[in-house]
Write a protein that holds these residues in place. Structure first.
Motif, PDB file in Angstrom:
ATOM      1  N   PRO A   6       0.394  -2.956  24.922  1.00 28.36           N
ATOM      2  CA  PRO A   6       0.259  -1.832  25.772  1.00 28.36           C
ATOM      3  C   PRO A   6      -1.011  -1.201  26.095  1.00 28.36           C
ATOM      4  O   PRO A   6      -1.844  -1.000  24.993  1.00 28.36           O
ATOM      5  CB  PRO A   6       1.388  -0.779  25.053  1.00 28.36           C
ATOM      6  CG  PRO A   6       2.318  -1.666  24.300  1.00 28.36           C
ATOM      7  CD  PRO A   6       1.482  -2.672  23.934  1.00 28.36           C
ATOM      8  N   THR A   7      -1.488  -0.956  27.190  1.00 28.50           N
ATOM      9  CA  THR A   7      -2.521  -0.184  27.596  1.00 28.50           C
ATOM     10  C   THR A   7      -2.063   1.348  28.136  1.00 28.50           C
ATOM     11  O   THR A   7      -3.070   2.075  28.364  1.00 28.50           O
ATOM     12  CB  THR A   7      -3.456  -0.896  28.439  1.00 28.50           C
ATOM     13  OG1 THR A   7      -2.559  -1.062  29.861  1.00 28.50           O
ATOM     14  CG2 THR A   7      -3.921  -2.382  28.055  1.00 28.50           C
ATOM     15  N   GLN A   8      -0.833   1.478  28.365  1.00 25.92           N
ATOM     16  CA  GLN A   8      -0.357   2.749  28.642  1.00 25.92           C
ATOM     17  C   GLN A   8       0.621   3.170  27.658  1.00 25.92           C
ATOM     18  O   GLN A   8       1.255   2.087  26.805  1.00 25.92           O
ATOM     19  CB  GLN A   8       0.162   2.781  30.178  1.00 25.92           C
ATOM     20  CG  GLN A   8      -1.021   2.470  31.109  1.00 25.92           C
ATOM     21  CD  GLN A   8      -0.811   2.982  32.458  1.00 25.92           C
ATOM     22  OE1 GLN A   8      -0.270   4.065  32.774  1.00 25.92           O
ATOM     23  NE2 GLN A   8      -0.640   2.065  33.504  1.00 25.92           N
ATOM     24  N   ASN A   9       1.351   4.422  27.710  1.00 25.98           N
ATOM     25  CA  ASN A   9       2.355   4.675  26.862  1.00 25.98           C
ATOM     26  C   ASN A   9       3.836   4.236  27.062  1.00 25.98           C
ATOM     27  O   ASN A   9       4.401   4.721  27.659  1.00 25.98           O
ATOM     28  CB  ASN A   9       2.319   6.394  26.747  1.00 25.98           C
ATOM     29  CG  ASN A   9       3.396   6.845  25.559  1.00 25.98           C
ATOM     30  OD1 ASN A   9       3.186   6.294  24.597  1.00 25.98           O
ATOM     31  ND2 ASN A   9       3.618   7.996  25.640  1.00 25.98           N
ATOM     32  N   TRP A  10       3.875   2.984  26.753  1.00 22.91           N
ATOM     33  CA  TRP A  10       5.239   2.288  27.058  1.00 22.91           C
ATOM     34  C   TRP A  10       5.528   1.155  25.815  1.00 22.91           C
ATOM     35  O   TRP A  10       4.640   0.910  24.878  1.00 22.91           O
ATOM     36  CB  TRP A  10       5.094   1.527  28.289  1.00 22.91           C
ATOM     37  CG  TRP A  10       4.383   0.254  28.291  1.00 22.91           C
ATOM     38  CD1 TRP A  10       3.066   0.189  28.780  1.00 22.91           C
ATOM     39  CD2 TRP A  10       4.694  -0.998  27.766  1.00 22.91           C
ATOM     40  NE1 TRP A  10       2.472  -1.166  28.772  1.00 22.91           N
ATOM     41  CE2 TRP A  10       3.336  -2.019  28.071  1.00 22.91           C
ATOM     42  CE3 TRP A  10       5.599  -1.625  27.151  1.00 22.91           C
ATOM     43  CZ2 TRP A  10       3.335  -3.234  27.614  1.00 22.91           C
ATOM     44  CZ3 TRP A  10       5.530  -3.141  26.694  1.00 22.91           C
ATOM     45  CH2 TRP A  10       4.349  -3.898  26.925  1.00 22.91           C
ATOM     46  N   ALA A  11       6.771   1.063  25.639  1.00 27.10           N
ATOM     47  CA  ALA A  11       7.273   0.109  24.689  1.00 27.10           C
ATOM     48  C   ALA A  11       8.353  -0.682  25.124  1.00 27.10           C
ATOM     49  O   ALA A  11       8.876  -0.371  26.051  1.00 27.10           O
ATOM     50  CB  ALA A  11       7.743   0.719  23.353  1.00 27.10           C
TER      51      ALA A  11
END
Length: 997
Positions: free
Chosen positions: A455-460
């Motif tokens: 991830p490069t953003q706030n995700w999982a």
């Protein structure tokens, strides 16, 4: 009973019969069916024709990855093409028709293209039609001769021409956790986050929550997985911190955890409820995102793999378990992994006759063999399907021994009589959103699949989209992911007991069964394995070039089923492993998005309704309100029996004769403060502001950095280092972003701050011959005569004991003043002005009259500053300073921006004295039967009471050089044709004597 409908089972409502038509023929299904499942239940296997060869095609999948069964849905006279039959919920009155065939689906003349063979291979249109023409047309390019026929043959469905009269909505939503996908992992992630008090949105593209739990046949905690999922969903429904969005596809992942989603609100209904939209577009801003998007089964590449009756094994399992439909009377399976055995067992349990399982692997696990034995299927290990037989439906398959090491078939072929062949080529995690979030997918050799990037953003990720296909693992991961997304520690987790009837994929490497015949990789575009190799021979070895040269993975399919097999064949041809060849980047949208939903107005409880301080006063005094950008503003203050035109003409006329007052609180207002404030304004405006005296205002124009006009407005100098910038209502946010970008990125050394103060000020503009008299009657603490308040002057005083700031400026062409006060005092000051104006005949007026006044005067707004016009196009070249550089000054002299034939601002007068329409074209010669030859278009129009005529502003080629010329308006959509005269855009008081008097 339908020919292939099981006697029991499924999640359809067997007591409710639904009637629909396909290609005009009547059919019945049950509530809960898709069009694909209902047609299969009725014994229909032929549902479409392929793009290039017009080969007969049946349904391949059971979801949005369907490449074959694309249909056109008819709603009244409107047509919507290229919708997967697998994604259409049937309802009474549904009318659908097949595509890309003539005269009928069964007998299609286009099928003759199959005789062309390799002539229609990859890139044929680039190579075949480039030579010269011989004979009577000698001298012309062959392409120019063929283009008409090629374009007519291109495409699949035919778009409609009737206007869409359905309603669409746009919504904004904010949440702590957005969960995309509602399989076991997604449900547990949503539950875990909700249990911790997080605001949760759960989006599921299907009508039912639960994902594959609805049809997989698994048992969780001793309960059917579908029932287990339903219990979880019912528990979430009662929570005020959870929003459930069924029939909602999250189709785009953008910066800052901004997600785009489409909710299909009423497509599944015969008639939408009153006020209910067809589609609702969601813009969701989430603190964290859980991607539980699952995985899609891949087809195998072998000759004849596209024949009707050949489908994915998981699709057949879903049709049996969810819809109670069997894919055939006698079925075989062809696989390279273990999951096909679970599908075979489920089909056998549903009553299907499963005759054989053909597996390219020589070693089969005991668990898989046990599943095969449960349905009585013969296991043919180390074999492959090398051909399918039949016309418009499958009748037989041929198999041979297969050597996995060499990838070749050997020995004599054996025929098996079947009418259904189910294939499973492994699984591809649905990583489209993860890829859109900013990184490339990563190849996993064990799973033979691409997995989501780091991830490069706030995700999982959770569940199968991460490569974890076993349900027990998915549930554990869903728990952990949900707790982490909610910002909590996962110290103790109770995991339900799972008894899966499925097994992990354990696939063999992705490959092609090389045998005689066409082996399709991309079913939608008729891209074969030979096409991929041809692209390599012709030098198209980049995956991006391969995609565009062969059309592999384009259009509605977007590579969902074809991407990995195509890359595997390219990798083999290049002699490289798949990760070195790479994959194309997935771009939004994931599935088709209706243009209506993107362009819709905002409705409902989440609509950001911006109201001016005087909003309640407007309603109480008869205003008809409408949405203007983000704001609600008065359109007219209509009297009993008045039409809109009569009302705005009366209001505009009153402004010209006495005085009028309009709410201008919506204008963008930005405080520009600091030692370098004047320097910043000199750089962003085309004209000079550093010389502006304190207590004066100046009109300014901004350009984009490409030299195109951006915004206009006035800026007031309130102190040496203190300015108040005003912008157009629509561009308030864009101008603020514009300033912040240049201060943060380009000129960080400037000592200046910019602050949006739009909502801090209430504004009223009062104009007309009596405007000064009205102000003099109610303003205290300052004079308002010409000496104290000259044109563009600023004074401070009080109205009804409230401090106000007054600037003398005009957009109406009349003597006019803008009165600003604190937003909390807006209505109080407004009512004081209304009271002071009663003896002078003051009227309140709305946006329609405001537009009329500005058109009569020739002032430009967003209709003319449309992202394509320059300062000179709008006759604002006098504002381009030659003494300083400014944003856009380096690019505004480009050849294309100073061309003589550019569209320039003019006035239009209707010579037949009939109303004009915005968007109507201006032509030199009128041809109502074949409208053509546009030289420009109308941007704004009205009835002008000051002139007694219907007039308009327009952008026309040549502009000023055409003044005095006759032309015509050509507006075929609204059937408006007639003569016009092109004149100056300054219709009224061009000398400005009234506003300067």
């Amino acid at each position: 009973m339908s020919p292939r409908r099981t006697t029991a089972g499924g999640q359809i409502d067997r007591l409710k019969t639904v009637r629909f038509t396909f290609d005009g023929a009547p059919f019945t299904g049950h509530a809960g069916d898709t069009l694909a499942s209902a047609l299969l239940a009725n014994g229909v296997s032929l549902m479409g024709r392929s793009f290039k060869y017009h080969r007969p095609r049946g349904v391949l999948s059971a979801g949005v990855d369907e490449p074959n069964a694309l249909v056109t849905v008819l709603r009244g006279a409107a047509r919507e093409p290229n919708i997967p039959a697998t994604a259409i919920e049937i309802h009474d009155g549904l009318r659908a028709e097949s595509q890309n065939r003539f005269p009928s689906l069964n007998w299609d003349v286009g099928a003759l293209n199959q005789l062309a063979g390799k002539v229609l291979g990859a890139g044929f249109y680039y190579k075949t039609f480039m030579g010269p023409v011989v004979g009577p047309l000698k001298g012309t390019r062959f392409w120019m001769f063929c283009e008409h026929f090629i374009r007519r043959a291109a495409g699949l469905g035919r778009a409609g021409t009737v206007a869409d009269d359905t309603r669409y909505e746009r919504m904004n939503a904010f949440c702590d956790v957005l969960v995309v996908g509602s399989g076991p992992a997604g449900l547990m992630a949503a539950k875990a986050a909700a249990d911790r008090g997080a605001r949760v949105i759960l989006a599921e593209l299907d009508p039912r929550f639960g994902g594959s739990a609805n049809w997989s046949g698994e048992t969780i905690d001793g309960t059917r997985a579908a029932d287990w999922a339903n219990d979880i969903v019912n528990g979430l429904k009662g929570r005020n911190n959870v929003r459930l969005l069924p029939r909602t596809t999250v189709w785009g992942y953008y910066d800052g955890n901004t997600m785009a989603a489409l909710e299909r609100v009423s497509d599944h209904k015969e008639t939408a409820a009153r006020g209910e939209p067809r589609h609702r577009h969601w813009t969701i801003r989430a603190k964290s995102v859980v991607l539980a998007t699952g995985a899609l089964e891949r087809p195998l590449v072998f000759p004849g793999n596209d024949r009707p009756g050949v489908m994915l094994a998981s699709a057949a399992q879903r049709y049996a378990n969810q819809f109670g439909v069997l894919p055939g009377e006698k079925i075989a399976l062809f696989t390279n992994n273990d999951t096909a055995y679970a599908a075979a067992a489920a089909l056998g349990k549903a009553g299907a006759n499963v005759t054989a399982i053909i597996d390219v692997r020589s070693g089969i696990s005991d668990e898989a063999r046990g599943l095969a034995a449960s349905c009585g299927a013969e296991v043919l290990a180390g074999h492959a399907v090398v051909a399918t037989e039949g016309g418009r439906a499958l009748t037989d398959i041929k198999i041979q021994r297969f050597d996995q090491a060499s990838g070749t078939v050997t020995g004599d072929a054996r025929s098996i009589h079947v009418d259904g062949l189910l294939m499973s080529g492994g699984w591809s995690p649905v990583l489209h959103l993860a890829s859109q979030a900013g990184a490339k997918p990563e190849w996993d050799d064990r799973l033979q699949a691409f997995l989501p990037p780091k991830p490069t953003q706030n995700w999982a990720g959770a569940g199968a989209c991460t490569g974890r296909f076993a349900t027990a693992e998915a549930i554990v991961e869903g728990h952990l992911t949900g707790l982490a997304a909610a910002g909590a520690a996962a110290s103790a987790i109770e995991v339900p007991a799972v008894e899966p009837s499925s097994v992990a994929p354990q696939p063999a490497p992705v490959f092609e069964i090389k045998a005689e015949g066409k082996s399709f990789v991309d079913f939608q575009h008729d891209v074969t394995a030979d096409d991929v190799r041809l692209a390599h021979r012709e030098g198209f070895i980049s995956v991006e070039h391969l995609k565009r040269y062969t059309t592999l993975g384009m259009a509605t399919d977007q590579g969902k089923s074809s991407n990995v097999p195509g890359l595997a064949i390219m990798a083999e041809t290049l002699g490289k492993p798949i990760p070195e060849v790479g994959t194309t980047r997935f771009r939004p949208p994931y599935t088709a998005v209706s243009i209506g939903s993107l362009a819709a107005e905002r409705y409902g409880d989440l609509r950001p309704e911006r109201l001016t301080p005087m909003h309640d006063w407007h309603l109480a005094h008869g205003a008809t309100m409408y949405s203007a950008g983000l704001w609600f503003r008065p359109m007219i203050y209509g009297l009993a029996g008045e039409t809109v035109e009569q009302a705005y003409v009366r209001e505009a006329k009153a402004v010209r004769e006495t005085a009028g007052i309009v709410d201008v609180s919506t204008l963008g207002k930005i405080a520009v403060q600091g030692p370098d404030a004047a320097e910043l304004l000199d750089r962003v405006y085309t004209n000079i502001f550093s010389t502006l005296p304190v207590g004066k205002a100046r009109y300014g124009l901004m350009l984009r950095d490409d030299g195109v006009a951006f915004d206009d407005g006035t800026t007031w100098r309130l102190g040496d280092d203190n300015f108040l910038m005003t912008t157009t209502t629509a561009n308030a946010g864009k101008v603020m972003q514009h300033l912040e970008y240049f201060l943060d990125v380009v000129w960080p050394d400037l000592k200046v701050t910019v602050t949006s103060v739009t909502d801090e000020w209430a504004g009223a503009a009062i104009g007309g011959p009596k405007a000064r008299d009205i102000l003099a009657a109610c303003v205290k603490g300052t004079a308002v005569d010409n000496a104290a308040l000259p044109f563009m002057g600023i004074v401070h005083g009080e109205i009804a004991d409230v401090p106000v700031m007054i600037c003398r400026l005009s957009f109406s062409g009349e003597m006019a003043f803008e009165v600003y006060c604190g937003a909390g005092h807006g209505t109080h000051v407004w009512e004081a002005l209304i009271e002071a104006g009663k003896p002078f005949g003051l009227v309140s007026y709305g946006l329609e009259a405001l537009g009329t006044l500005r058109i009569e005067k020739g002032h430009v707004t967003g209709a003319e500053i449309d992202g394509r016009t320059t300062a000179r196009d709008l006759h604002l070249g006098w504002m381009l300073s030659k003494k300083k550089p400014f944003i856009g000054s380096a690019t505004m002299e480009r050849e294309g921006l100073v061309a003589a034939d550019r569209l320039q601002l003019v006035g239009i007068v209707a010579l037949d004295n009939r109303p004009l329409n915005g968007g109507g074209h201006i032509v030199e010669a009128l041809d109502e039967n074949n409208p053509h030859g546009s030289i420009g278009h109308i941007t704004a129009c009205c009835y002008a009471p000051a002139l007694g005529k219907y007039i308009a502003l327009a952008l026309v080629q040549g502009g000023k050089s055409r003044h005095g010329m006759r032309a015509f308006v050509s507006d075929p959509l609204r059937k408006r044709f007639g003569p016009v005269e092109i004149v100056s855009h300054h219709f009224f008081d061009p000398e400005g004597s009234r506003m300067h008097g």
